[in-house]
Scaffold this motif. Structure first.
Motif, PDB file in Angstrom:
ATOM      1  N   SER A 188       0.865  -1.181   0.000  1.00 42.35           N
ATOM      2  CA  SER A 188       0.000   0.000   0.000  1.00 42.35           C
ATOM      3  C   SER A 188       0.903   1.234   0.000  1.00 42.35           C
ATOM      4  CB  SER A 188      -0.938  -0.001   1.208  1.00 42.35           C
ATOM      5  OG  SER A 188      -0.198  -0.144   2.385  1.00 42.35           O
ATOM      6  N   ILE A 189       0.372   2.294  -0.532  1.00 39.50           N
ATOM      7  CA  ILE A 189       1.147   3.531  -0.606  1.00 39.50           C
ATOM      8  C   ILE A 189       0.548   4.530   0.366  1.00 39.50           C
ATOM      9  CG2 ILE A 189       1.862   5.445  -2.078  1.00 39.50           C
ATOM     10  CD1 ILE A 189       1.841   3.444  -4.418  1.00 39.50           C
ATOM     11  N   ILE A 190       1.375   4.987   1.288  1.00 32.00           N
ATOM     12  CA  ILE A 190       0.962   5.960   2.291  1.00 32.00           C
ATOM     13  C   ILE A 190       1.933   7.127   2.213  1.00 32.00           C
ATOM     14  CG2 ILE A 190       0.572   6.387   4.741  1.00 32.00           C
ATOM     15  CD1 ILE A 190       0.087   3.348   5.026  1.00 32.00           C
ATOM     16  N   ARG A 191       1.392   8.303   1.963  1.00 30.77           N
ATOM     17  CA  ARG A 191       2.196   9.527   1.835  1.00 30.77           C
ATOM     18  C   ARG A 191       3.351   9.343   0.852  1.00 30.77           C
ATOM     19  NH1 ARG A 191       2.232  10.209   8.085  1.00 30.77           N
ATOM     20  NH2 ARG A 191       0.131  10.949   8.396  1.00 30.77           N
ATOM     21  N   PHE A 229       5.079  -2.680   2.497  1.00 33.50           N
ATOM     22  CA  PHE A 229       4.699  -4.065   2.210  1.00 33.50           C
ATOM     23  C   PHE A 229       4.224  -4.744   3.488  1.00 33.50           C
ATOM     24  CE2 PHE A 229       7.575  -2.897  -1.140  1.00 33.50           C
ATOM     25  CZ  PHE A 229       6.963  -3.420  -2.266  1.00 33.50           C
ATOM     26  N   ARG A 230       3.275  -5.640   3.329  1.00 35.46           N
ATOM     27  CA  ARG A 230       2.771  -6.379   4.478  1.00 35.46           C
ATOM     28  C   ARG A 230       3.849  -7.304   5.031  1.00 35.46           C
ATOM     29  NH1 ARG A 230      -3.362  -7.146   5.030  1.00 35.46           N
ATOM     30  NH2 ARG A 230      -4.068  -5.411   3.784  1.00 35.46           N
TER      31      ARG A 230
END
Length: 168
Positions: free
Chosen positions: A21-24, A29-30
């Motif tokens: 997921s991309i945050i800021r 990665f999980r």
């Protein structure tokens, strides 16, 4: 290519095998690979039943570990409830490895395939799921000596009860 260790299966895998997921504007990665994440979702779905929850398997792991520590002649690696749950639900498919009967929390026994008394290791690779009946008959035999014993046992029972069985 970049690689990462899965926290569940401990295998080094490519980053493409992990959900991200991309945050800021930064990609994360999980901790678990997609394969392990899928297994864990299946386990969670199957264990929503009250009797087969994680605490059930943790209790079984605790009793299995405490008895094995003093009896293990070889390798002793502590077994976790999570490992037993995964073994029961995925590898063994909720069935006895000897007679293939369906298992539930009432008749489930975790058995060392190669007994500790015969030099078997106490680790998840040597533990199998079986029913109480097979475990009671198997005792400290390995599978190679248990099968001939079982065949002989069935013949003796049939000889003793032959007339009774035919009358039924």
């Amino acid at each position: 290519m970049d690689k990462k260790e899965c926290k569940h299966c401990s295998q080094i895998k490519l980053l493409s095998e992990f959900r991200s997921s991309i945050i800021r504007n930064k990609q994360y990665f999980r901790l678990e690979c997609k394969e392990c994440e899928k297994k864990m979702k299946r386990i969670k779905r199957l264990t929503n039943r009250k009797e087969l929850n994680l605490s059930f398997f943790r209790d079984r792991a605790s009793s299995l570990n405490s008895g094995a520590k003093s009896r293990a002649k070889r390798e002793y690696i502590k077994v976790t409830g999570e490992q037993l749950m995964e073994l029961f639900l995925t590898k063994e498919n909720s069935r006895c490895y000897i007679c293939n009967t369906s298992l539930n929390y009432e008749n489930l026994i975790f058995d060392h395939e190669i007994p500790l008394s015969s030099g078997g290791a106490h680790n998840i690779k040597n533990i199998r799921c079986c029913c109480q009946e097979c475990s009671s008959l198997k005792l400290d035999r390995d599978l190679q000596s248990f099968i001939p014993f079982l065949f002989d046992y069935c013949q003796r029972v049939e000889e003793k009860l032959g007339g009774v069985i035919n009358d039924l």
